[in-house]
Design a protein around this motif. Structure first.
Motif, PDB file in Angstrom:
ATOM      1  N   ILE A   5       0.901  -1.349   0.111  1.00  0.00           N
ATOM      2  CA  ILE A   5      -0.034  -0.101  -0.097  1.00  0.00           C
ATOM      3  C   ILE A   5       0.724   1.264   0.129  1.00  0.00           C
ATOM      4  N   VAL A   6       2.110   1.132   0.607  1.00  0.00           N
ATOM      5  CA  VAL A   6       3.045   2.325   0.669  1.00  0.00           C
ATOM      6  C   VAL A   6       3.488   2.458  -0.658  1.00  0.00           C
ATOM      7  N   VAL A   7       3.935   1.599  -1.387  1.00  0.00           N
ATOM      8  CA  VAL A   7       4.479   1.483  -2.641  1.00  0.00           C
ATOM      9  C   VAL A   7       3.119   2.206  -3.840  1.00  0.00           C
ATOM     10  N   ALA A   8       2.036   1.742  -3.510  1.00  0.00           N
ATOM     11  CA  ALA A   8       0.678   2.160  -4.211  1.00  0.00           C
ATOM     12  C   ALA A   8       0.492   3.416  -4.124  1.00  0.00           C
ATOM     13  N   THR A   9       0.615   4.182  -2.965  1.00  0.00           N
ATOM     14  CA  THR A   9       0.534   5.675  -2.884  1.00  0.00           C
ATOM     15  C   THR A   9       1.337   6.307  -3.774  1.00  0.00           C
ATOM     16  N   VAL A  10       2.660   6.043  -3.743  1.00  0.00           N
ATOM     17  CA  VAL A  10       3.803   6.608  -4.699  1.00  0.00           C
ATOM     18  C   VAL A  10       3.617   6.389  -6.006  1.00  0.00           C
ATOM     19  N   GLN A  11       3.225   5.019  -6.231  1.00  0.00           N
ATOM     20  CA  GLN A  11       2.975   4.575  -7.682  1.00  0.00           C
ATOM     21  C   GLN A  11       1.754   5.285  -8.354  1.00  0.00           C
ATOM     22  N   VAL A  12       0.627   5.566  -7.671  1.00  0.00           N
ATOM     23  CA  VAL A  12      -0.482   6.279  -8.119  1.00  0.00           C
ATOM     24  C   VAL A  12       0.052   7.812  -8.515  1.00  0.00           C
ATOM     25  N   ALA A  13       0.808   8.376  -7.574  1.00  0.00           N
ATOM     26  CA  ALA A  13       1.503   9.835  -7.871  1.00  0.00           C
ATOM     27  C   ALA A  13       2.135   9.631  -9.356  1.00  0.00           C
ATOM     28  N   ASN A  14       2.964   8.580  -9.534  1.00  0.00           N
ATOM     29  CA  ASN A  14       3.908   8.303 -10.615  1.00  0.00           C
ATOM     30  C   ASN A  14       2.907   8.084 -11.717  1.00  0.00           C
ATOM     31  N   ALA A  15       2.071   7.454 -11.577  1.00  0.00           N
ATOM     32  CA  ALA A  15       0.802   6.937 -12.902  1.00  0.00           C
ATOM     33  C   ALA A  15       0.643   8.426 -13.422  1.00  0.00           C
ATOM     34  N   ILE A  16      -0.206   9.333 -12.389  1.00  0.00           N
ATOM     35  CA  ILE A  16      -0.593  10.421 -12.560  1.00  0.00           C
ATOM     36  C   ILE A  16       0.420  11.372 -13.395  1.00  0.00           C
ATOM     37  N   SER A  17       1.470  11.364 -12.832  1.00  0.00           N
ATOM     38  CA  SER A  17       2.543  12.237 -13.548  1.00  0.00           C
ATOM     39  C   SER A  17       2.906  11.642 -15.037  1.00  0.00           C
ATOM     40  N   LEU A  18       2.904  10.359 -15.052  1.00  0.00           N
ATOM     41  CA  LEU A  18       3.132   9.713 -16.309  1.00  0.00           C
ATOM     42  C   LEU A  18       2.530   9.944 -17.302  1.00  0.00           C
ATOM     43  N   GLU A  19       0.861   9.633 -16.782  1.00  0.00           N
ATOM     44  CA  GLU A  19      -0.223   9.747 -17.852  1.00  0.00           C
ATOM     45  C   GLU A  19      -0.107  11.307 -18.351  1.00  0.00           C
ATOM     46  N   ALA A  20       0.100  12.197 -17.588  1.00  0.00           N
ATOM     47  CA  ALA A  20       0.233  13.661 -17.785  1.00  0.00           C
ATOM     48  C   ALA A  20       1.310  13.815 -18.967  1.00  0.00           C
ATOM     49  N   THR A  21       2.575  13.175 -18.604  1.00  0.00           N
ATOM     50  CA  THR A  21       3.627  13.251 -19.578  1.00  0.00           C
ATOM     51  C   THR A  21       3.053  12.764 -20.899  1.00  0.00           C
ATOM     52  N   LEU A  22       2.686  11.423 -21.018  1.00  0.00           N
ATOM     53  CA  LEU A  22       2.201  10.801 -22.238  1.00  0.00           C
ATOM     54  C   LEU A  22       1.358  11.827 -22.780  1.00  0.00           C
ATOM     55  N   SER A  23       0.443  12.352 -22.178  1.00  0.00           N
ATOM     56  CA  SER A  23      -0.862  12.912 -22.878  1.00  0.00           C
ATOM     57  C   SER A  23      -0.213  14.455 -23.468  1.00  0.00           C
ATOM     58  N   PHE A  24       0.901  14.784 -22.500  1.00  0.00           N
ATOM     59  CA  PHE A  24       1.504  16.125 -22.798  1.00  0.00           C
ATOM     60  C   PHE A  24       2.456  15.814 -24.236  1.00  0.00           C
ATOM     61  N   LEU A  25       2.958  14.619 -24.573  1.00  0.00           N
ATOM     62  CA  LEU A  25       3.524  14.314 -25.524  1.00  0.00           C
ATOM     63  C   LEU A  25       2.546  14.035 -26.966  1.00  0.00           C
ATOM     64  N   GLY A  26       1.329  13.847 -26.428  1.00  0.00           N
ATOM     65  CA  GLY A  26       0.311  13.824 -27.564  1.00  0.00           C
ATOM     66  C   GLY A  26       0.137  12.206 -27.539  1.00  0.00           C
ATOM     67  N   LEU A  27       0.470  11.349 -26.925  1.00  0.00           N
ATOM     68  CA  LEU A  27       0.254   9.937 -26.996  1.00  0.00           C
ATOM     69  C   LEU A  27      -0.568   9.440 -25.544  1.00  0.00           C
ATOM     70  N   GLY A  28      -1.361   9.991 -24.986  1.00  0.00           N
ATOM     71  CA  GLY A  28      -2.115   9.705 -23.903  1.00  0.00           C
ATOM     72  C   GLY A  28      -3.543   9.544 -24.231  1.00  0.00           C
ATOM     73  N   LEU A  29      -4.447  10.192 -23.729  1.00  0.00           N
ATOM     74  CA  LEU A  29      -5.782  10.171 -23.945  1.00  0.00           C
ATOM     75  C   LEU A  29      -6.188  10.887 -25.446  1.00  0.00           C
ATOM     76  N   PRO A  30      -7.445  10.635 -25.821  1.00  0.00           N
ATOM     77  CA  PRO A  30      -7.919  11.208 -26.867  1.00  0.00           C
ATOM     78  C   PRO A  30      -8.417  12.649 -26.702  1.00  0.00           C
ATOM     79  N   PRO A  31      -8.176  13.516 -27.609  1.00  0.00           N
ATOM     80  CA  PRO A  31      -8.512  15.211 -27.085  1.00  0.00           C
ATOM     81  C   PRO A  31      -9.989  15.415 -26.668  1.00  0.00           C
ATOM     82  N   THR A  32     -10.638  14.326 -26.890  1.00  0.00           N
ATOM     83  CA  THR A  32     -12.039  14.540 -26.660  1.00  0.00           C
ATOM     84  C   THR A  32     -12.299  14.662 -24.966  1.00  0.00           C
TER      85      THR A  32
END
Lengths: 319, 286, 324
Positions: B205-232
């Motif tokens: 669970i400790v690892v999970a808290t940090v990894q949720v934060a990492n996932a959020i920033s990874l998702e943001a990075t991918l979206s920023f690079l234009g490879l994340g979620l669809p623009p809709t």
């Protein structure tokens, strides 16, 4: 003439669970060249006393009071940098386990040079020469080439010799040796003990030998201090103390030595174990383990003086 | 539990961080109530309102607190909805990674032999490989979309959980009571669920808290690079990316406000995770 | 020592083999390899020619061997977009990325280690708390966001430094470098800072933890007893003792920095390999993607190998004992 004069030294550890009085009112003095044995069980405060002398008590511990006069200078409250300059040059220390004290990734030569260069400008060349000479003196063969070796390339006994050589390097007036032979084989223990004694005599260095083993101390020291629960419960010349101890605790330590026992007889053990420094009993701290204890022992023990000896006890053994 | 909470509360920074996390989660959950505009409803967007600074009163008749973006979206609303998506992605990736990692880690510790060697070799290899590259490649191969993104995030993160679970489970296995239990005719499953899992879960669970934060920033990075979620469905990363091109011309708010929301969330979760880790780390205990 | 080197080399080769199999499997599992290797715009004729040339009509194991053979020869095919051999394309972009990554890791280490050692030496001081706050931020704030802020502050608002591109290059050994001229250096500063923040945070944590641990050991107490100043103890004893994990991380981080450069290069429009891979992903330039993957894997294996071997040089206890 005294080299070291310790008066009412108190070193306390301020922990979350309370104040542990590891050293609680210790007084003694030491003449130049004298060898003093400091004996006690683990937790008696003997090592903390040693570290207090060189101003290296780890937090949360600190010297809470008393005085340490070394060669006329007060060490308690001395500016850290002046104290630092004294350490290694005038007061040196040898630790229990050279495996843990020598830096595994620096050569012996480098570590000895650092110890020399801490106290003045010494060229690497000169440092190497002095280190070689000192290693030879403590009995390390081919010292010049050994300088380039790492600690793990020495045997246990040789490593401790290196540590002793480092302590002697700056020609100190006092060496505090904290159980330096405990981690070694018995045969090497005896060797190092004899050499240490000779080295101290030759160089006129005073020695405080801290040990849990009364036998080691008896073969080495001029005088002995016995510590229990942060206090010196008995002191005196080694011969007199061993022949006729005043304090029941010293008696107990003597009886538990294998050399003192009759063949076939069981070794005597002091019953119980050292008390927690956070919960010392009222009065004499040794009372709960003492065969002679009675109602009087709930009061602080009086100081009993006999010629050049003393003890803290309600019921001293010798008249 | 009470003592654990009291110790946690002693650290004021961590306490504040927890409050911030709860506040953000609350705000994201209730976004439809607070947000003046539904940023996904393209019909409500008016290009006349585009790129207006904070405080501008738009055609909708309400004040755009944080300004509008290039499509005329109300940034405050877009951020609230963006937080929802970021949290969704982070939690989904975190939970699935935890499950996959725990399964693999415990399996490796229980099975031993070549299964253990094979699983842990792959895990170690992956740990030395940067997560972002793996996610990048997977997104490139799988295409865009929420499910694809979660798969990529899980693939990039499960190894941390597997390592942790393996470490805790194999330490637990060597303890006497588990060995004793293994000698009785209890099923392996019983041992895993009654003895191993309860001990493996806290570090996970400790690892999970940090990894949720990492996932959020990874998702943001991918979206920023234009490879994340669809623009809709713009996540925070995409809002930032969309504003990037206007930054040079001084319209900084389009990128900056979503960015602040993102880092406040990520830093707060990390601080909570740090405190949890310190509190559960036996080596720091006295 | 020689046995140790050989053992590590064999291990590295094995990992590479496994990686190549993985990439091969990936290429084959995801749709038709023809789509991966040949541009979709190619005529039917060219496609069939390529299928024969690449041996795609052969059994799978033979195809794998052929794939391996091409890898060993450095033949990764031709970029759809640039129309030049992929290996040549990547190599031409590599110096820019190397320069950026090296600068970032150097900044991170040279600043991070002293800061971390200080924070470990005086863990309760105000300065140490500030240092730790920086490291928490460095860990949790996404790289791209830091990049944006750097551009906003130093390039847009203050106008001190350029943001974007590499600036003028000076040629040495036929390769252009930014860091050799002052103006080129000014182009390198912001992206390198951006990329270094994560390394900085990591180096701070690592050296702080190491220093804290070592300061409590008898080695330090013994050095203090010999009268060494704390400054000497930190410089000579502590730094030397923490250098082993730091060199490890330095090496490993160099690899991951090359990967993270993807983000920084995109933001700062830095013409390196990272930018190339992002472009090739968006333009579906698959041969570039495959080659990049294989090369990155190769890089990681090589770095791991070098780090393992330099362990042996730094730790005299390992130097003799060989493989443990």
């Amino acid at each position: 003439m005294t080299l070291l004069d310790v008066t009412d030294l108190r070193t306390h550890f301020f922990t979350r669970a309370g104040v542990a009085r590891a050293v609680d009112g210790v007084s003694f003095s030491l003449a130049p060249g004298e060898i003093l044995g400091l004996v006690g069980e683990s937790g008696s405060g003997k090592s903390v006393t040693g570290f207090s002398l060189i101003g290296l008590v780890d937090p949360p511990g600190r010297i809470a009071g008393g005085s340490i006069r070394f060669d006329g200078q007060e060490l308690v409250g001395m500016a850290p940098d002046r104290l630092r300059a004294l350490r290694g040059r005038r007061i040196a220390m040898v630790f229990q386990d050279p495996q843990a004290t020598l830096n595994p990734v620096l050569t012996i030569g480098t570590q000895m040079a650092l110890a020399l260069q801490a106290h003045g400008r010494v060229t690497d060349r000169a440092a190497a020469d002095r280190a070689t000479a000192m290693l030879t003196r403590v009995g390390i063969p081919e010292a010049a080439t050994r300088l380039n070796n790492y600690p793990h390339e020495f045997s246990g006994g040789m490593r401790q010799r290196v540590a002793i050589a480092m302590a002697l390097l700056n020609g100190p007036d006092l060496i505090v040796a904290d159980e330096p032979t405990t981690a070694l084989d018995v045969s090497i223990q005896a060797q190092i003990l004899a050499e240490m004694k000779a080295l101290a005599r030759d160089s006129g260095t005073a020695l405080i030998w801290i040990s849990h083993d009364l036998a080691t101390v008896s073969s080495l020291a001029d005088r002995v201090l016995v510590m229990y629960a942060g206090r010196i419960v008995e002191s005196g010349p080694v011969g007199a103390v061993l022949r006729a101890p005043l304090h029941p605790y010293t008696r107990g330590l003597l009886d538990s030595l294998p050399a003192m026992a009759q063949p076939g007889q069981r070794l005597a053990q002091i019953p119980g174990s050292a008390p927690s420094l956070l919960a010392l009993p009222q009065g004499c701290p040794f009372a709960p383990r003492c065969a002679h204890a009675d109602a009087a022992c709930t009061a602080p023990p009086p100081r009993v003086e006999r010629a050049d000896r003393h003890a803290l006890c309600h019921h001293p053994l010798a008249p | 539990m009470k003592a654990f909470w009291r110790e946690y509360a002693e650290n004021r920074v961590a306490l504040l961080a927890l409050a911030v996390v709860l506040l953000i989660v609350g705000a994201a959950l209730s976004a439809p109530i607070f947000a003046p505009q539904d940023p996904y409803d393209l019909a409500s967007l008016d290009l006349m309102d585009a790129r207006r600074p904070p405080g501008f009163v738009g055609s909708g008749g309400y004040t755009h607190l944080l300004g509008t973006d290039a499509q005329g979206r109300d940034l405050f609303s877009a951020i609230l909805y963006g937080l929802r998506i970021s949290l969704q992605m982070g939690l989904a990736a975190g939970t699935v990674s935890l499950a996959v990692g725990a399964l693999l880690g415990i399996l490796a510790a229980q099975a031993g032999g070549w299964v253990e060697t094979a699983i842990m070799r792959v895990v170690d290899l992956q740990l030395s490989f940067p997560a972002i590259l793996l996610a990048l490649v997977l997104v490139a191969v799988l295409g865009q979309g929420k499910t694809q993104l979660v798969i990529a995030l899980v693939a990039a993160q499960y190894a941390y959980f597997a390592r942790t679970a393996y470490g805790a489970a194999s330490a637990e296995r060597r303890k006497d009571y588990v060995e004793a239990a293994a000698a009785t005719p209890l099923s392996t499953l019983h041992i895993v669920f009654r003895h191993i899992l309860p001990n493996v879960l806290p570090p996970l669970i400790v690892v999970a808290t940090v990894q949720v934060a990492n996932a959020i920033s990874l998702e943001a990075t991918l979206s920023f690079l234009g490879l994340g979620l669809p623009p809709t469905e713009p996540s925070l990363g995409m809002l930032i990316a969309n504003g990037f091109q206007y930054m040079m011309s001084g319209r900084t708010w389009i990128s900056v406000y979503p960015g602040i929301a993102l880092i406040v969330l990520v830093v707060a979760i990390n601080l909570v995770g740090d405190q949890l880790r310190d509190q559960t780390n036996p080596r720091l205990r006295r | 020592m020689l046995g140790y080197v050989i053992q590590r080399l064999l291990q590295a080769a094995l990992v590479m083999l496994a990686m190549s199999a993985l990439v091969f499997a990936g290429v084959h599992a995801i749709g038709n390899p023809i789509d991966v290797l040949i541009s979709p715009d190619a005529t039917q004729d060219i496609r069939e020619q390529a299928i024969r040339r690449l041996g795609l009509d052969l059994p799978l194991w033979q195809q794998y061997l052929a794939f391996l053979g091409r890898l060993l020869r450095g033949d990764f095919g031709t970029s759809f977009v640039y129309g030049m051999p992929v290996l040549q394309l990547i190599l031409s972009r590599l110096p820019a990325t190397l320069e950026l990554a090296l600068a970032a890791v150097l900044i991170g280490t040279l600043a991070g280690v002293p800061l971390g050692v200080y924070a470990g030496y005086r863990p309760d001081s105000v300065a140490s708390r500030a240092i730790m706050a920086v490291s928490v931020l460095g860990f949790s704030v996404p790289t791209f966001w830091v990049g944006l802020i750097l551009i906003l502050t130093f390039a847009v608002n203050l106008g001190w430094l350029p943001a974007g591109d590499r600036g003028p290059l000076l040629e040495v050994f036929g390769i252009g470098w930014s860091f050799l001229s002052l103006e080129g250096l000014s182009f390198l500063v912001l992206p390198a800072l951006n990329l270094s923040l994560f390394k900085l945070a990591m180096m701070i944590r690592l050296s702080r933890a190491g220093t804290r641990e070592i300061m409590l050991t008898d080695t330090v107490k013994f050095a203090r007893a010999a009268g060494l100043t704390d400054a000497t103890i930190l410089r000579r004893h502590v730094l030397r003792l923490i250098s082993i994990p730091i060199v490890t991380v330095f090496g490993l981080e160099l690899g991951s920095t090359l990967a993270f450069a993807v983000v920084t290069e995109t933001i700062f429009n830095w013409p390196g390999v990272g930018k190339l891979i992002i472009d090739s992903i968006t333009s579906l330039d698959r041969p570039v993607m495959v080659a990049y993957l294989v090369l990155v894997a190769f890089l990681f294996v090589t770095i791991n190998l070098v780090v393992d071997l330099s362990y042996a040089l730094l730790d005299p206890r390992l130097r003799r004992g060989a493989a443990a």
